[in-house]
Design a protein around this motif. Structure first.
Motif, PDB file in Angstrom:
ATOM      1  N   ASN A 125       5.647  17.035 -12.196  1.00 52.19           N
ATOM      2  CA  ASN A 125       5.125  17.496 -10.908  1.00 52.19           C
ATOM      3  C   ASN A 125       3.640  17.827 -10.934  1.00 52.19           C
ATOM      4  O   ASN A 125       3.198  18.793 -10.312  1.00 52.19           O
ATOM      5  N   GLY A 126       2.907  17.073 -11.702  1.00 51.26           N
ATOM      6  CA  GLY A 126       1.471  17.294 -11.731  1.00 51.26           C
ATOM      7  C   GLY A 126       1.029  18.459 -12.600  1.00 51.26           C
ATOM      8  O   GLY A 126      -0.126  18.888 -12.523  1.00 51.26           O
ATOM      9  N   VAL A 127       1.929  18.962 -13.425  1.00 53.08           N
ATOM     10  CA  VAL A 127       1.568  20.072 -14.316  1.00 53.08           C
ATOM     11  C   VAL A 127       1.860  19.695 -15.763  1.00 53.08           C
ATOM     12  O   VAL A 127       2.928  19.177 -16.085  1.00 53.08           O
ATOM     13  N   PHE A 128       0.897  19.970 -16.636  1.00 56.70           N
ATOM     14  CA  PHE A 128       1.084  19.785 -18.077  1.00 56.70           C
ATOM     15  C   PHE A 128       1.451  21.153 -18.650  1.00 56.70           C
ATOM     16  O   PHE A 128       0.720  22.122 -18.457  1.00 56.70           O
ATOM     17  N   TYR A 129       2.571  21.238 -19.333  1.00 55.38           N
ATOM     18  CA  TYR A 129       2.941  22.539 -19.873  1.00 55.38           C
ATOM     19  C   TYR A 129       3.607  22.391 -21.233  1.00 55.38           C
ATOM     20  O   TYR A 129       4.063  21.316 -21.615  1.00 55.38           O
ATOM     21  N   VAL A 130       3.602  23.524 -21.936  1.00 51.78           N
ATOM     22  CA  VAL A 130       4.231  23.564 -23.248  1.00 51.78           C
ATOM     23  C   VAL A 130       5.568  24.259 -23.075  1.00 51.78           C
ATOM     24  O   VAL A 130       5.644  25.344 -22.491  1.00 51.78           O
TER      25      VAL A 130
ATOM     26  N   GLN B  29       0.849  -1.191   0.000  1.00 49.29           N
ATOM     27  CA  GLN B  29       0.000   0.000   0.000  1.00 49.29           C
ATOM     28  C   GLN B  29       0.885   1.241   0.000  1.00 49.29           C
ATOM     29  O   GLN B  29       0.534   2.256  -0.596  1.00 49.29           O
ATOM     30  N   THR B  30       2.036   1.122   0.630  1.00 50.16           N
ATOM     31  CA  THR B  30       2.971   2.246   0.678  1.00 50.16           C
ATOM     32  C   THR B  30       3.834   2.308  -0.580  1.00 50.16           C
ATOM     33  O   THR B  30       3.898   3.342  -1.245  1.00 50.16           O
ATOM     34  N   SER B  31       4.491   1.209  -0.932  1.00 45.56           N
ATOM     35  CA  SER B  31       5.431   1.295  -2.065  1.00 45.56           C
ATOM     36  C   SER B  31       4.690   1.513  -3.381  1.00 45.56           C
ATOM     37  O   SER B  31       5.184   2.229  -4.256  1.00 45.56           O
ATOM     38  N   PHE B  32       3.507   0.929  -3.542  1.00 44.86           N
ATOM     39  CA  PHE B  32       2.763   1.162  -4.779  1.00 44.86           C
ATOM     40  C   PHE B  32       2.227   2.599  -4.826  1.00 44.86           C
ATOM     41  O   PHE B  32       2.131   3.206  -5.886  1.00 44.86           O
ATOM     42  N   THR B  33       1.890   3.135  -3.654  1.00 42.39           N
ATOM     43  CA  THR B  33       1.485   4.541  -3.600  1.00 42.39           C
ATOM     44  C   THR B  33       2.650   5.436  -4.010  1.00 42.39           C
ATOM     45  O   THR B  33       2.466   6.422  -4.737  1.00 42.39           O
ATOM     46  N   GLN B  34       3.852   5.084  -3.548  1.00 45.25           N
ATOM     47  CA  GLN B  34       5.025   5.874  -3.920  1.00 45.25           C
ATOM     48  C   GLN B  34       5.217   5.882  -5.440  1.00 45.25           C
ATOM     49  O   GLN B  34       5.531   6.920  -6.028  1.00 45.25           O
ATOM     50  N   ILE B  35       5.029   4.729  -6.072  1.00 47.94           N
ATOM     51  CA  ILE B  35       5.199   4.662  -7.529  1.00 47.94           C
ATOM     52  C   ILE B  35       4.148   5.543  -8.204  1.00 47.94           C
ATOM     53  O   ILE B  35       4.464   6.372  -9.074  1.00 47.94           O
ATOM     54  N   ALA B  36       2.894   5.405  -7.783  1.00 45.17           N
ATOM     55  CA  ALA B  36       1.812   6.158  -8.431  1.00 45.17           C
ATOM     56  C   ALA B  36       1.958   7.652  -8.179  1.00 45.17           C
ATOM     57  O   ALA B  36       1.820   8.469  -9.105  1.00 45.17           O
ATOM     58  N   SER B  37       2.241   8.008  -6.955  1.00 50.34           N
ATOM     59  CA  SER B  37       2.374   9.421  -6.606  1.00 50.34           C
ATOM     60  C   SER B  37       3.528  10.054  -7.375  1.00 50.34           C
ATOM     61  O   SER B  37       3.421  11.176  -7.881  1.00 50.34           O
ATOM     62  N   SER B  38       4.624   9.317  -7.503  1.00 51.55           N
ATOM     63  CA  SER B  38       5.784   9.868  -8.201  1.00 51.55           C
ATOM     64  C   SER B  38       5.517  10.023  -9.688  1.00 51.55           C
ATOM     65  O   SER B  38       5.932  11.007 -10.297  1.00 51.55           O
ATOM     66  N   GLU B  39       4.818   9.084 -10.274  1.00 51.17           N
ATOM     67  CA  GLU B  39       4.566   9.156 -11.719  1.00 51.17           C
ATOM     68  C   GLU B  39       3.517  10.205 -12.061  1.00 51.17           C
ATOM     69  O   GLU B  39       3.571  10.814 -13.130  1.00 51.17           O
ATOM     70  N   LEU B  40       2.533  10.401 -11.190  1.00 49.88           N
ATOM     71  CA  LEU B  40       1.441  11.327 -11.503  1.00 49.88           C
ATOM     72  C   LEU B  40       1.638  12.699 -10.872  1.00 49.88           C
ATOM     73  O   LEU B  40       0.863  13.627 -11.154  1.00 49.88           O
ATOM     74  N   GLY B  41       2.634  12.811 -10.005  1.00 51.77           N
ATOM     75  CA  GLY B  41       2.877  14.106  -9.374  1.00 51.77           C
ATOM     76  C   GLY B  41       1.764  14.520  -8.428  1.00 51.77           C
ATOM     77  O   GLY B  41       1.543  15.710  -8.198  1.00 51.77           O
ATOM     78  N   VAL B  42       1.062  13.549  -7.883  1.00 44.94           N
ATOM     79  CA  VAL B  42       0.001  13.874  -6.919  1.00 44.94           C
ATOM     80  C   VAL B  42       0.494  13.509  -5.516  1.00 44.94           C
ATOM     81  O   VAL B  42       1.386  12.670  -5.370  1.00 44.94           O
TER      82      VAL B  42
END
Lengths: 156, 798
Positions: free
Chosen positions: B582-587, B505-518
């Motif tokens: 970091n959770g931002v989409f930019y050009v 629950q922790t390590s998979f959260t770390q992967i998801a949070s890091s990839e999505l920037g949430v």
């Protein structure tokens, strides 16, 4: 056949009739729905069911419910107070003193007992104090660290 | 990966809040309306014909709802299959409730269903079974000999399979070698002992025909598949939930008789059924581990070059085939017999043998501890024989560093390896030279100090389905994930892996949070419920992050890719120009053109302005099947002291340097190593499941089986080297079993080292005080006898 008992559990008074053979562990889990107290063996070996009975850690599978009549019991559900974790709970979390969590309630209860008798135990005293509680996940390393950390916090 | 990643940091575990407050729900905490309790009548005989089962008294006992014998419901119960099938392997029938013959103490013969657990337990004693006792056999080698009692008609000589693997030509190598060392090694039987024993709650809904099983398992999806296969109940009408699971270590990795029985009885009685194993019951009815009798040898030259290894193993399978049993002493044992060494010649033969004992299957490490024990004991014996330092021999024979695959003589390809630095680091932590000086000084004082090494390579990331299938796996071993982004931007992650203490629950959260920037708290991980994550394989063989974590990573990539396309459409630029960080989409270079994670997710669900042809919503599913296993490695060192007066053997220091590739959460990985090492020390020094010759389990309770306590073992010194794998994009290898795989030979090597100056060359586990006391006494007596003879011979020659 029932025996009338009155027990104070986590500060709340419970009165009722129990079978004479009912264990305190069964009473807590099945009658009071306090399922945080776990049962891991049938020979009083593992300590997962440890609770505080009048302030001292006991294996609740080795105490009949009727023997607890008139007593005060603290289970894992009663460790935190006022929305704040008990220092031992915080220490187990911060030091990674648990993995599957099954032995944890009994471990924490025993740790509370150790620290109440010996506020600054050595590593060796902690290990001796915990020998009645089995953990198969952590190899005890971080449990010992958690007890040391809680001791430091309680002393400060 | 995005900046602001938590990958590689020791994030405090998210599962702990419920576990430290008593709010977690294990199987025994589940209560359903109208639930009845089941207890099982088990055979007290290791081998007997069932002449008659009379349930009259039990059925009439107070509170009893029903009693079933094997004969009553054999059609519904079916036969428990093996899920790993080797060439020419026999598949004897395995009824969940025996109805003709019992084959081990603990074999089920009837079940009692009652209103309370106490009433069910009381009524067990009222079931009258007439047995005709048969001769029993418990030792795997003896079971193959002429005249031994026969367990299954279709497995003559009690041999279920003969399996071989090898490479080069060991016989030629040993004929050419300057030195050959030989030894019989006993890898004793162990009881896994998760602190939560097994348990099942089954519920049946007559209206929907759905069966729900809550079971303490590592593999809810495989339980669903196998439950359906065994009982014939349609798989899509079975839901299996692994709630909080209190440890597993391999013994919750199967379809068990009780899961089938509870489901079938719940369906027959149309009411919820609960069965909770007692500890002593579990010692009989939950699988055991290891139990090898191995004749092993190693050959090489006096300069310390090892040229070959040979083993012949009698692997005890117990009375029936457990789900993965055939794969453990074969595939997970034989292919790595070269270890981290250039081992041009390997010969391995394994006999899988039935005996009148509890079934044997995986126990933490599962085949690889047995393999490492053979190699690392032999390397020490070989070193002693050629008169060289065991460190030097190891270093001399290591496979040189490789980063993109190295095929070994058994035909498998290690992914990446760099064995020297882990050894160096472990020696540095110890101060090897300093220790040797200390050891010499201690010996002069009569103290017995020893050091033991264990360098290992293991197979992890148990997956590649095609390879596994070619080796006998009965099911694909991919892993699956779902990432579902809710319209508010919160992220639900679903995985087919099924943790029982590993902190997914922790390590998979770390992967998801890091990839999505949430933020971490915006991610929730769901596992262990086949109605939530529909497809999966489970948690075993240190596969969860390497296979399941990668499946998650790939779903996250899909979600990000779709989100970028939505953002590009909204910002009116080609999607390749959109960067997500970091959770931002930019050009790039256009500061004002950017969208937040929440904005893009909102658009995905508002669906009023999406790119042409794009479906609304933001979720993704991945089935990941890697191309290879992963191959963690490392070196562990134990320092022990043997008390010459009592034989007590204490581990004074334990150093573990592991290389598990990249690490998601170091705190969790260290914790895994600690627990594995404790189990390894337990096997080396004190644990042993003991049967009497007639098949009674003598170590039948926690009072008789020595699970290590906090007093029995030391603190550990851990470190890592990092050699990422290219098998998966996370570069992770798996860390769940390194401790047990490396540990036992390190401790035994240390104990033998402590006694080596007395002439001791080998000691079989467990190294109990009695065994060590006798070894010291006998070795000293032998030395005295030699000195006496020399003195007599000296006088005679004078």
């Amino acid at each position: 056949m029932g025996h009338e008992i009155t027990v104070t559990v986590n500060g709340k008074i419970y009165a009722g009739s129990v079978e004479p053979r009912l264990l305190l562990s069964q009473y807590l889990r099945d009658e009071l729905n306090l399922t945080g107290t776990h049962v891991g063996c049938d020979t009083t070996s593992c300590g997962a069911c440890s609770v505080l009975l009048n302030g001292r850690a006991v294996k609740s599978c080795n105490v009949l419910a009727v023997m607890a009549d008139g007593s005060e019991v603290t289970t894992v559900e009663g460790l935190a107070s006022g929305g704040e974790y008990h220092p031992i709970q915080r220490a187990f979390r911060d030091e990674h003193g648990l993995q599957c969590g099954f032995c944890t309630p009994g471990m924490m209860i025993t740790a509370v007992d150790i620290l109440s008798n010996n506020p600054q135990p050595t590593e060796s005293e902690i290990r001796t104090g915990l020998r009645g509680n089995l953990c198969r996940c952590t190899g005890y390393h971080n449990i010992v660290k958690a007890v040391q950390s809680a001791a430091a916090e309680l002393a400060s | 990966m995005t900046t602001g990643t938590t990958i590689g940091t020791s994030v405090i575990r998210r599962e702990d809040a419920r576990l430290i407050t008593g709010n977690a729900t294990y199987v025994d905490d589940i209560k359903l309306l109208g639930m009845a309790h089941m207890a099982i009548v088990r055979s007290p005989h290791a081998h007997a014909n069932i002449l008659n089962v009379d349930v009259t008294r039990a059925a009439n006992a107070p509170g009893v709802a029903a009693v079933f014998t094997g004969a009553d419901i054999q059609e519904q119960l079916g036969s428990l299959p093996a899920g790993w099938v080797l060439p020419d392997m026999k598949m004897p029938n395995h009824p969940p409730i025996a109805f003709e013959r019992v084959r081990y103490v603990g074999d089920a013969v009837a079940v009692v269903v009652a209103e309370t657990p106490q009433a069910a337990a009381d009524a067990v004693g009222l079931v009258d079974v007439d047995y005709e006792d048969l001769p029993a056999v418990v030792n795997a080698e003896e079971a193959t000999q002429e005249g031994a009692p026969q367990l299954h008609d279709d497995a003559p000589g009690n041999v279920d399979f003969e399996w071989e693997v090898g490479g080069g030509d060991y016989e030629a190598a040993s004929a050419d070698a300057e030195v050959v060392v030989r030894q019989r090694l006993i890898n004793q039987r162990l009881i896994p002992n998760p602190i939560e024993e097994r348990g099942v709650v089954a519920d049946y809904n007559r209206g929907t025909n759905q069966i729900t099983l809550w079971t303490s398992t590592q593999i809810p999806h495989l339980v669903r598949l196998l439950f359906s296969a065994v009982t014939g109940h349609p798989e899509h009408q079975v839901r299996v939930v692994a709630p909080e699971v209190g440890g597993g270590f391999g013994c919750k990795l199967y379809i068990y008789a009780e899961e089938v029985i509870c489901g079938v009885v719940a369906k027959i009685l149309a009411r919820p059924i609960k069965w909770i194993s007692g500890r002593q019951e579990g010692y009989l009815a939950t699988t055991h581990g290891r139990d090898h009798i191995a004749d092993v040898e190693m050959c090489g030259n006096r300069d310390g070059t090892i040229t070959g290894i040979k083993t012949t193993v009698y692997a005890n399978l117990g009375a029936y085939l457990s789900t993965f049993a055939p794969g453990i002493p074969t595939v997970l044992f034989g292919f790595t017999l070269g270890g981290p060494y250039r081992m041009p010649n390997v010969s391995c033969k394994v006999y899988g043998v039935f005996t009148n004992t509890t079934p044997v299957d995986a126990y933490r490490g599962a085949g690889r501890p047995e393999c490492t024990y053979v190699i690392e004991r032999l390397v020490d014996m070989f070193s002693q024989e050629v008169g060289r330092d065991p460190v030097a021999v190891r270093r001399k024979n290591f496979i040189p560093r490789f980063s993109n695959g190295h095929e070994v003589s058994t035909g498998v390809t290690y992914d990446s390896g760099n064995y020297g630095p882990a050894l160096d680091r472990a020696l540095e932590i110890l101060d090897y030279r300093g220790f040797r000086e200390e050891q010499r000084a201690a010996r002069r004082e009569g103290r017995l100090l020893g050091v033991g090494l264990s360098s290992y390579v293991e197979i992890c990331g148990i997956a590649p389905s095609a390879v596994a299938a070619s080796l006998g796996a009965g099911a694909g071993l991919w892993e699956s994930s779902t990432v579902r982004v809710h319209p508010t931007g919160k992220v639900a992650v679903y995985t087919g892996t099924s943790p029982h203490g590993q902190g997914h629950q922790t390590s998979f959260t770390q992967i998801a949070s890091s990839e999505l920037g949430v933020p971490l708290e915006d991610v929730e991980v769901f596992h262990g419920d086949t109605d939530k994550q529909q497809m999966g394989t489970g948690t075993f063989g240190s596969r969860s992050v390497a296979v399941g974590g990668t499946a998650l990573y790939m779903s996250l990539q899909k979600v990000v890719e779709k989100a970028k396309r939505i953002a590009a459409h909204q910002m009116d630029v080609p999607h390749r120009q959109v960067t997500f960080e970091n959770g931002v989409f930019y050009v790039e270079d256009i500061q004002e053109r950017q969208m937040s994670w929440g904005d893009v997710v909102g658009e995905a669900y508002a669906a009023k302005n999406l790119p042409p042809q794009m479906e609304p919503g933001l979720e993704a599913v991945t089935f990941f099947d890697p191309e290879n296993f992963t191959w963690p490695f490392g070196t562990h060192i134990a320092v022990v002291e043997v008390d010459p007066d009592t034989g007590e053997t204490k581990v004074l220091r334990y150093i573990a340097v592991d290389d598990v590739g990249n690490v998601i959460n170091p705190m969790i990985v260290d914790g895994m190593v600690h627990g594995g090492v404790a189990q390894g020390i337990g096997q080396a020094l004190q644990e042993q499941a003991v049967y009497s010759e007639n098949g009674q389990l003598l170590s039948g309770s926690m009072m008789d089986y020595a699970v290590p306590t906090a007093e029995d073992i030391p603190s550990y010194e851990t470190d890592r080297t990092v050699t990422p794998t290219r098998v998966n994009p996370l570069g992770v290898k798996g860390a769940g079993e390194t401790g047990t795989i490396a540990c036992s030979p390190a401790v035994v090597n240390a104990a033998v080292d402590a006694l080596s100056h007395l002439g001791v060359k080998h000691l079989d586990m467990p190294l109990t005080s009695e065994k060590m006391w006798r070894s010291v006494r006998d070795a000293k007596a032998a030395l005295r006898a030699v000195r006496r003879e020399r003195a007599i011979a000296g006088r005679a020659s004078n």
